[in-house]
Scaffold this motif. Structure first.
Motif, PDB file in Angstrom:
ATOM      1  N   ILE A   1       4.653  10.744   1.915  1.00  0.00           N
ATOM      2  CA  ILE A   1       4.821  10.532   0.478  1.00  0.00           C
ATOM      3  C   ILE A   1       3.551   9.862  -0.049  1.00  0.00           C
TER       4      ILE A   1
ATOM      5  N   GLY B   1       1.190   5.081  -4.847  1.00  0.00           N
ATOM      6  CA  GLY B   1      -0.035   4.617  -5.511  1.00  0.00           C
ATOM      7  C   GLY B   1      -1.303   5.002  -4.766  1.00  0.00           C
ATOM      8  N   GLY B   2      -1.151   5.332  -3.501  1.00  0.00           N
ATOM      9  CA  GLY B   2      -2.300   5.779  -2.709  1.00  0.00           C
ATOM     10  C   GLY B   2      -3.242   4.670  -2.292  1.00  0.00           C
ATOM     11  N   GLN B   3      -2.901   3.432  -2.576  1.00  0.00           N
ATOM     12  CA  GLN B   3      -3.862   2.340  -2.337  1.00  0.00           C
ATOM     13  C   GLN B   3      -3.910   1.901  -0.871  1.00  0.00           C
ATOM     14  N   SER B   4      -2.947   2.330  -0.091  1.00  0.00           N
ATOM     15  CA  SER B   4      -3.031   2.131   1.357  1.00  0.00           C
ATOM     16  C   SER B   4      -3.210   3.470   2.068  1.00  0.00           C
ATOM     17  N   LEU B   5      -2.463   4.463   1.603  1.00  0.00           N
ATOM     18  CA  LEU B   5      -2.485   5.753   2.300  1.00  0.00           C
ATOM     19  C   LEU B   5      -3.853   6.441   2.192  1.00  0.00           C
TER      20      LEU B   5
ATOM     21  N   THR C   1       2.135   0.587  -5.789  1.00  0.00           N
ATOM     22  CA  THR C   1       3.534   0.475  -6.191  1.00  0.00           C
ATOM     23  C   THR C   1       4.298  -0.509  -5.309  1.00  0.00           C
TER      24      THR C   1
ATOM     25  N   GLU D   1       2.644  -9.220  -0.030  1.00  0.00           N
ATOM     26  CA  GLU D   1       3.457 -10.092  -0.875  1.00  0.00           C
ATOM     27  C   GLU D   1       4.842  -9.509  -1.098  1.00  0.00           C
TER      28      GLU D   1
HETATM   29  C1  LIG Z   1      -8.885  -3.536  -1.602  1.00  0.00           C
HETATM   30  C2  LIG Z   1      -7.381  -3.589  -1.449  1.00  0.00           C
HETATM   31  C3  LIG Z   1      -6.773  -4.836  -1.413  1.00  0.00           C
HETATM   32  C4  LIG Z   1      -5.407  -4.920  -1.261  1.00  0.00           C
HETATM   33  N1  LIG Z   1      -4.850  -6.161  -1.217  1.00  0.00           N
HETATM   34  C5  LIG Z   1      -3.510  -6.263  -1.070  1.00  0.00           C
HETATM   35  C6  LIG Z   1      -2.859  -7.528  -1.042  1.00  0.00           C
HETATM   36  O1  LIG Z   1      -3.494  -8.579  -1.174  1.00  0.00           O
HETATM   37  N2  LIG Z   1      -1.520  -7.544  -0.845  1.00  0.00           N
HETATM   38  C7  LIG Z   1      -0.796  -6.399  -0.699  1.00  0.00           C
HETATM   39  O2  LIG Z   1       0.411  -6.481  -0.531  1.00  0.00           O
HETATM   40  N3  LIG Z   1      -1.370  -5.203  -0.743  1.00  0.00           N
HETATM   41  C8  LIG Z   1      -2.707  -5.090  -0.924  1.00  0.00           C
HETATM   42  N4  LIG Z   1      -3.259  -3.853  -0.958  1.00  0.00           N
HETATM   43  C9  LIG Z   1      -2.417  -2.647  -0.733  1.00  0.00           C
HETATM   44  C10 LIG Z   1      -1.760  -2.194  -2.037  1.00  0.00           C
HETATM   45  O3  LIG Z   1      -0.845  -3.165  -2.450  1.00  0.00           O
HETATM   46  C11 LIG Z   1      -1.020  -0.857  -1.863  1.00  0.00           C
HETATM   47  O4  LIG Z   1      -0.772  -0.468  -3.147  1.00  0.00           O
HETATM   48  C12 LIG Z   1       0.287  -0.916  -1.111  1.00  0.00           C
HETATM   49  O5  LIG Z   1       0.122  -1.457   0.184  1.00  0.00           O
HETATM   50  C13 LIG Z   1       0.861   0.492  -0.914  1.00  0.00           C
HETATM   51  O6  LIG Z   1       1.422   0.952  -2.096  1.00  0.00           O
HETATM   52  P1  LIG Z   1       1.020   2.347  -2.703  1.00  0.00           P
HETATM   53  O7  LIG Z   1       1.927   2.621  -3.814  1.00  0.00           O
HETATM   54  O8  LIG Z   1      -0.407   2.326  -2.999  1.00  0.00           O
HETATM   55  O9  LIG Z   1       1.404   3.321  -1.488  1.00  0.00           O
HETATM   56  P2  LIG Z   1       0.643   4.525  -0.823  1.00  0.00           P
HETATM   57  O10 LIG Z   1      -0.699   4.106  -0.396  1.00  0.00           O
HETATM   58  O11 LIG Z   1       0.748   5.719  -1.659  1.00  0.00           O
HETATM   59  O12 LIG Z   1       1.569   4.713   0.453  1.00  0.00           O
HETATM   60  C14 LIG Z   1       1.623   3.759   1.481  1.00  0.00           C
HETATM   61  C15 LIG Z   1       2.592   4.232   2.558  1.00  0.00           C
HETATM   62  O13 LIG Z   1       3.923   4.162   2.095  1.00  0.00           O
HETATM   63  C16 LIG Z   1       4.541   5.448   2.095  1.00  0.00           C
HETATM   64  N5  LIG Z   1       5.363   5.520   0.889  1.00  0.00           N
HETATM   65  C17 LIG Z   1       4.964   5.199  -0.369  1.00  0.00           C
HETATM   66  N6  LIG Z   1       5.981   5.320  -1.215  1.00  0.00           N
HETATM   67  C18 LIG Z   1       7.045   5.739  -0.489  1.00  0.00           C
HETATM   68  C19 LIG Z   1       8.387   6.035  -0.814  1.00  0.00           C
HETATM   69  N7  LIG Z   1       8.860   5.916  -2.061  1.00  0.00           N
HETATM   70  N8  LIG Z   1       9.208   6.416   0.169  1.00  0.00           N
HETATM   71  C20 LIG Z   1       8.754   6.526   1.447  1.00  0.00           C
HETATM   72  N9  LIG Z   1       7.494   6.251   1.805  1.00  0.00           N
HETATM   73  C21 LIG Z   1       6.646   5.857   0.850  1.00  0.00           C
HETATM   74  C22 LIG Z   1       3.393   6.414   2.119  1.00  0.00           C
HETATM   75  O14 LIG Z   1       3.789   7.632   2.682  1.00  0.00           O
HETATM   76  C23 LIG Z   1       2.398   5.687   2.959  1.00  0.00           C
HETATM   77  O15 LIG Z   1       2.679   5.793   4.311  1.00  0.00           O
HETATM   78  C24 LIG Z   1      -4.621  -3.731  -1.139  1.00  0.00           C
HETATM   79  C25 LIG Z   1      -5.232  -2.483  -1.188  1.00  0.00           C
HETATM   80  C26 LIG Z   1      -6.607  -2.400  -1.350  1.00  0.00           C
HETATM   81  C27 LIG Z   1      -7.237  -1.043  -1.418  1.00  0.00           C
END
Ligand SMILES: Cc1cc2nc3c(=O)[nH]c(=O)nc-3n(C[C@H](O)[C@H](O)[C@H](O)COP(=O)(O)OP(=O)(O)OC[C@H]3O[C@@H](n4cnc5c(N)ncnc54)[C@H](O)[C@@H]3O)c2cc1C
Lengths: 776, 286
Positions: free
Chosen positions: B30, B33-37, B111, B124
């Motif tokens: 899935i 937000g893509g910020q980890s994936l 997200t 967090e």
């Molecule tokens: C420079 C940087 C600093 C950061 N600092 C922090 C921080 O201090 N604290 C913190 O908590 N995070 C931090 N993050 C991570 C950020 O919070 C990400 O947004 C979060 O970890 C993942 O959320 P996402 O929506 O971006 O998920 P994605 O990157 O899109 O997905 C992450 C994972 O979750 C899965 N997934 C996502 N949504 C679902 C769903 N609905 N159902 C099933 N699986 C799902 C995806 O398949 C993937 O494996 C940072 C990221 C960056 C790039």
């Protein structure tokens, strides 16, 4: 105009997003290069098989060392000690891999994605060997005779070599005799100082785009920086072309700092591929590569021993240091070690001095120069020692420094040693005056009192400072041509390079001052080997001095020519003519004047022949120098420590810097601010760490901690012009590195003070965990 | 840092999304937000054959109060959490926690549910979810909806109790009455970095007595760690700074943190000791 806070002429293009960085050079049909890098720190290469990559659709070529076996190892640009030749880096690993990230093979494909897919398919069969990571450990076997002979490239059989690439001593006076016969009450005071491995990390990674233009029969290389003229010669030799068939051109640059622009394996691969494959080739480094491929720096361990008189005067200094060079010696040769040794005495007299340098190889990314190379390290070690002297003798650290300063009356002051191949002569300076001015401007006595009061109230607050001497303006030459076209527009063409420091603006200001025109009407052309014949490069804080003086000379020559023509045309003696607002006018009768445009038109080839002048309103100027200039400064920090986490928080950072003459104070302040930020990186955040097997642990910005705007305090600066340089026409000294030099020393002193524990900090970066431990 | 080849699909409904992932759950991911994936894909640490982008699926974002609970849609951005209008101790905690997540550009895309699904021990949102015993609602095409309590949800580093074919749809948090004191404190070398150690707290104090105590720590175990020892120290006692210090001591003594380059176990314990009181608004010296 000189000395004005003039706006940067570079900025309109950059702010509109119209800049051209390496990745912006896009050519139809271009191939993308991807480097296959060693995944292990040390190992024997059994085989490298690129066939699986070649089978992937879109991959056009793939090479291993065998495909480029005729290329020699990469040469030295600076400080080319003969001892170092066997340690040079091959363009692709040969027989042995020596660090994680070493180029082993290379893949060319029709997109960056396919190139990376292809690179993954290259089969590396490596036989791991133990990694040697501790430069302090006794030297170990490093190169067998065959490898040493090949890398040195001297047609002479060399024996096997150990991991100590070179060791040398820089000295004057008689250190042993001094220590052997101390006077009554003299003390020997020692310190140990370690500076972590870190480097200048530009926001824009490296990149290069090359094409062999069949129509022009020219190899065109875009994306160069720092030293395009030297790199043209090197690239031409590597590709078997005469230099006139190679054009190296600078693009805009997202940060230089020393590492960027040197000739690396990738530069050779891109250009050679453009020649061999007859396709445009592009390589854009990614961040993960950058942190293992681009020069690291610092990484020194010092042991200092001083013989000190009871009043704090340093009679003799005996220093030894080890430099962790990483796996190869790159283009800088022994520059960093050499500068560390020569600049170690800094602002102090020190009658007897000896520094022993040991440059040692380890299985890490090769190291080179980084902003204030050798001085950041040496200043940390020396100023920690001076603080220790003050502590042990119960003297004020200001007093100890002032007692040892080279007095203003002794300038120019020759230290009988060399720095970068020049005699080390402090050209001018009044160190005590700068100290006093900074103290007064920032009320540092008041700051010390308030910090002491906060400490008495239970807060962990501290103040610390350090003094340093920088060097700048290395020669041997720089040249420039100033030309006026038929519309009166002025172009400065020169061999300077820009790494974003604002050199265009400063050169324009110098020309504007001489010609009496607005600086932002001037176009500066630089960093292009097809536009000017010679240039030594943007490093060692040399361009304001060298290119600035060359432009001043060229502009003066042009003004002379304009006045000669005007004198002839207006029928007045040359002495009666002045320059203002782009016109040559009769002093006393300014209505009688010729514009520069009119003069330029008079100098078309026919007119010029009649006037007995060379065609065109244009003139060249050169500046030669065989000595460096020595700016100097003081850094001071106020620090608060979080008692729970041990985190030092820098509340204030103060810099006093004498640059002889500030061509543009705003740009000097900008250089200082950026320099301080990088200095704080090395003092508190940035460090390349390695696992025991040599795996680098800091290959992303999650682990390699560059401070951001949120970590950097406001930087308060005092720029002084009390000691103009007597050795160049502008009186200028360089401003590029003095923001960085003493940051680690000042922060360490402030942390000691906050902890109430003298000499607690002897290594940087300072880790919160370590501070927490010191708090008990 | 270019991803390996993948197929991208962008379903318009949850049903379509569930179907898209059900075709090949092990090779699909899935995209929220893509910020980890996306960074993981660029490093080629993750190589999904198919990305199912749920950003256009309606109804997955936003906060809604529902009696004694607050329901958070999985796609609610960190930035929306940071500016949530919820009154009382829960709204405050969510706002403060969100402000610690990365930097603004990351917060505008990342997200809430993505963080939980990603399951970083220092995140967090993972801490807050475990602190408040959140309930995750997940769905799959094959087995429909089920609810997983936080205590079971976080299983190991980057591993949750969700099956590969399941999508997290919403998270239920308890609305906290005004007697709760909530907070978060963390330590990172730089602003915006993942915490080395983080502490969150929700303690209910009525008439001077602690009637409920929740302390959750990040960076000291594979998953967010509820400190039973610290909670025991607090529960039923008279609220005072000394009590909080004692709870912090208990939390530090009770945990068994890992050591790595960012901090050895002893230092992490020091951080727990320093941060638990700060999470409860005490000892603001820093
Ligand atoms: C420079 C940087 C600093 C950061 N600092 C922090 C921080 O201090 N604290 C913190 O908590 N995070 C931090 N993050 C991570 C950020 O919070 C990400 O947004 C979060 O970890 C993942 O959320 P996402 O929506 O971006 O998920 P994605 O990157 O899109 O997905 C992450 C994972 O979750 C899965 N997934 C996502 N949504 C679902 C769903 N609905 N159902 C099933 N699986 C799902 C995806 O398949 C993937 O494996 C940072 C990221 C960056 C790039």
């Amino acid at each position: 105009m000189i000395g004005a806070r003039a706006l940067r002429i570079e900025d309109p293009v950059l702010l509109r997003g119209a800049g051209r960085f390496a990745a912006d050079v896009i050519r139809p049909g271009e191939l993308h290069m991807r480097v296959v890098r060693s995944p292990i720190a040390h190992g024997r290469i059994r085989s490298v098989d690129v066939t699986p990559a070649l089978l992937l659709d879109g991959v056009v070529a793939a090479w291993t060392h065998a495909d480029i076996a005729e290329l020699p190892a990469i040469g030295f640009r600076l400080t080319p000690l003969a001892d170092l030749l066997p340690y040079r880096q091959p363009v692709l690993a040969r027989r042995i891999v020596r660090y994680v990230g070493e180029p082993v093979a290379v893949v060319f494909a029709t997109s960056a994605y396919l190139a990376e897919d292809g690179a993954e398919l290259v089969r590396l069969d490596l036989d791991p060997l133990p990694a040697h990571l501790d430069a302090d450990a006794e030297p170990t076997a490093w190169l067998d005779a065959e490898q040493a002979t090949w890398a040195a490239g001297l047609d002479v059989e060399l024996p096997a070599q150990d991991s100590q690439a070179t060791a040398f001593t820089v000295e004057y006076g008689d250190v042993d005799a001094a220590f052997a016969a101390p006077g009554p009450g003299w003390r020997v005071i020692e310190t140990d100082a370690r500076i972590g491995r870190h480097t200048g990390v530009p926001m824009e990674c490296r990149g290069l785009a090359a094409v062999y233009d069949e129509a022009e029969q020219q190899l065109i290389v875009d994306g160069a920086a720092k030293v395009p003229f030297w790199n043209r010669e090197a690239v031409a030799a590597m590709c078997g072309l005469p230099p006139r068939q190679v054009q190296v051109r600078e693009t805009h640059v997202g940060g230089g700092f020393g590492p960027r622009g040197e000739l690396y394996p990738e530069d050779v691969l891109v250009t050679l591929a453009a020649v061999r494959l007859r396709r445009p080739i592009k390589w854009i480094e990614d961040r993960q590569e950058h942190l293992v491929a681009t020069n690291h720096s610092r990484g020194q361990h010092h042991r200092l021993r001083a013989l000190v008189r009871p009043d704090g005067e340093i009679e003799a200094l005996d220093a030894a240091f080890v430099l962790d060079q990483g796996a190869y010696v790159r283009t800088h040769g022994a520059t960093v070690a050499s500068l560390t040794a020569s600049m170690l005495p800094g602002p102090y007299r020190i009658p007897h001095f000896r520094a022993r340098a040991q440059v040692r190889l380890t299985h890490k990314t090769p190291a080179g120069t980084y902003r204030s190379p050798g001085r950041y390290e040496g200043t940390f070690a020396r100023e920690r020692l001076v603080d220790r002297i003050a502590g042990e003798l119960g003297l004020d650290p200001v007093e100890v420094r002032e007692r040892n300063f080279i007095p203003a009356g002794a300038m120019p002051y020759e230290r009988p040693i060399q720095a970068m191949g020049t005699h080390l002569v402090h050209d001018s300076g009044d160190y005590a005056l700068l100290r006093a001015k900074v103290w007064e401007k920032f009320d540092l006595d008041g700051v010390r009192r308030s910090v002491a009061e906060r400490r008495a109230a239970g807060e962990l607050a501290g103040f610390g400072f350090a003094f340093f001497v920088e060097k700048s303006g290395i020669g041997p030459y720089e040249g420039a041509r100033v030309s006026v076209d038929s519309s009166g527009a002025v172009t400065v063409t020169c061999g300077a390079s820009s790494v974003g420091q604002g050199v265009d603006t400063v050169l324009a200001q110098v020309a504007a001052e001489v010609l009496g025109i607005a600086h932002d009407t001037i176009r500066v052309v630089r960093g292009r080997t097809d536009q000017f014949e010679y240039g030594r490069g943007a490093f060692a804080t040399r361009l304001a001095v060298m290119a600035g003086s060359a432009v001043a000379n060229a502009a003066r020559a042009l003004a002379g020519k304009a006045r000669r023509v005007a004198a002839h045309t207006l029928g007045v003696p040359v002495e009666d003519l002045g320059l203002a607002d782009g016109r040559v006018l009769v002093t006393g009768d300014p209505a009688r004047a010729l514009t520069l445009a009119e003069i330029a038109r008079l100098l078309d080839p026919s007119g010029a022949a009649e006037l007995g002048e060379s065609p065109g309103l244009t003139a060249e100027g050169w500046f030669h120098s065989d000595h460096m200039t020595y700016p100097y400064g003081l850094h001071a920090a106020v620090v608060r420590i979080d008692p729970g986490t041990g985190r030092p928080h820098v509340e204030r950072f103060i810099v006093g810097y004498d640059v002889g003459r500030a061509l543009n104070p705003t740009l000097v302040e900008g250089q200082i601010a950026g320099g301080v930020a990088q200095g704080l990186g090395g003092a508190l955040y940035e460090e390349f760490r390695y696992a025991e097997d040599g795996t680098p642990l800091c290959t992303t910005f999650m682990d390699y901690l560059i401070p951001t705007a949120l970590e950097i305090p406001p930087i308060e600066t005092l720029i002084t012009e009390d000691a103009p340089s007597p050795i160049n026409p502008l009186g200028v000294k360089g401003a590029g590195e003095g923001g960085t030099t003493a940051v680690a020393a000042a922060v360490a002193a402030a942390v000691d003070d906050a902890l109430g524990r003298p000499n607690a900090i002897t290594s940087v970066p300072i880790h919160p965990a370590q501070v927490r431990r010191l708090l008990g | 840092m270019k991803p390996s080849p993948f197929e991208y699909v962008r379903p318009r409904t949850l049903t379509e999304a569930l179907a898209a992932i059900a075709e090949d759950p092990d090779e699909s991911k899935i995209l929220a937000g893509g910020q980890s994936l996306i960074p993981m894909m660029n490093f080629r640490l993750a190589r999904p054959a198919r990305l199912v982008d749920v950003n256009r699926v309606p109804g997955l974002a936003g906060l809604a109060s529902d009696g004694d609970r607050v329901r958070v849609g999985t796609l609610t951005r960190h930035h929306a959490m940071e500016h949530n209008p919820l009154p009382g101790p829960l709204g405050g905690l969510l706002r403060r926690a969100a402000a610690h997540v990365g930097h603004l550009p990351i917060r505008t895309r990342g997200t809430f549910g993505g963080s939980l699904a990603h399951c970083d021990a220092a995140s967090e949102w993972c801490l807050v979810a475990r602190l408040l015993d959140a309930e995750m609602t997940v769905r799959s095409q094959a087995r429909g909806t089920r609810v997983i309590p936080a205590a079971d949800f976080f299983q190991a580093v980057f591993t949750t109790a969700m099956a590969p074919d399941e999508i997290l749809t919403s998270i239920a948090l308890p609305a906290l009455d005004e007697h709760y004191r909530t907070g978060i404190a963390e330590f990172a070398r730089r602003a915006g970095d993942f915490a080395i150690v983080a502490a969150t707290a929700a303690v209910r104090v009525e008439e001077g007595l602690v009637t409920e105590a929740r302390i959750c720590l990040g960076g000291v175990a594979e998953v967010p760690l509820r400190s039973a020892a610290a909670e025991r120290v607090l529960l039923g006692e008279r609220w005072s700074p000394e009590l909080v210090t004692a709870a912090a001591e208990a939390a530090a003594a009770d945990c068994d943190p890992p050591g790595d380059a960012h901090g050895d176990p002893a230092y992490r314990r020091d951080l727990v000791r320093a941060l638990v009181p700060r999470a409860l608004g005490l000892d603001a010296r820093r």
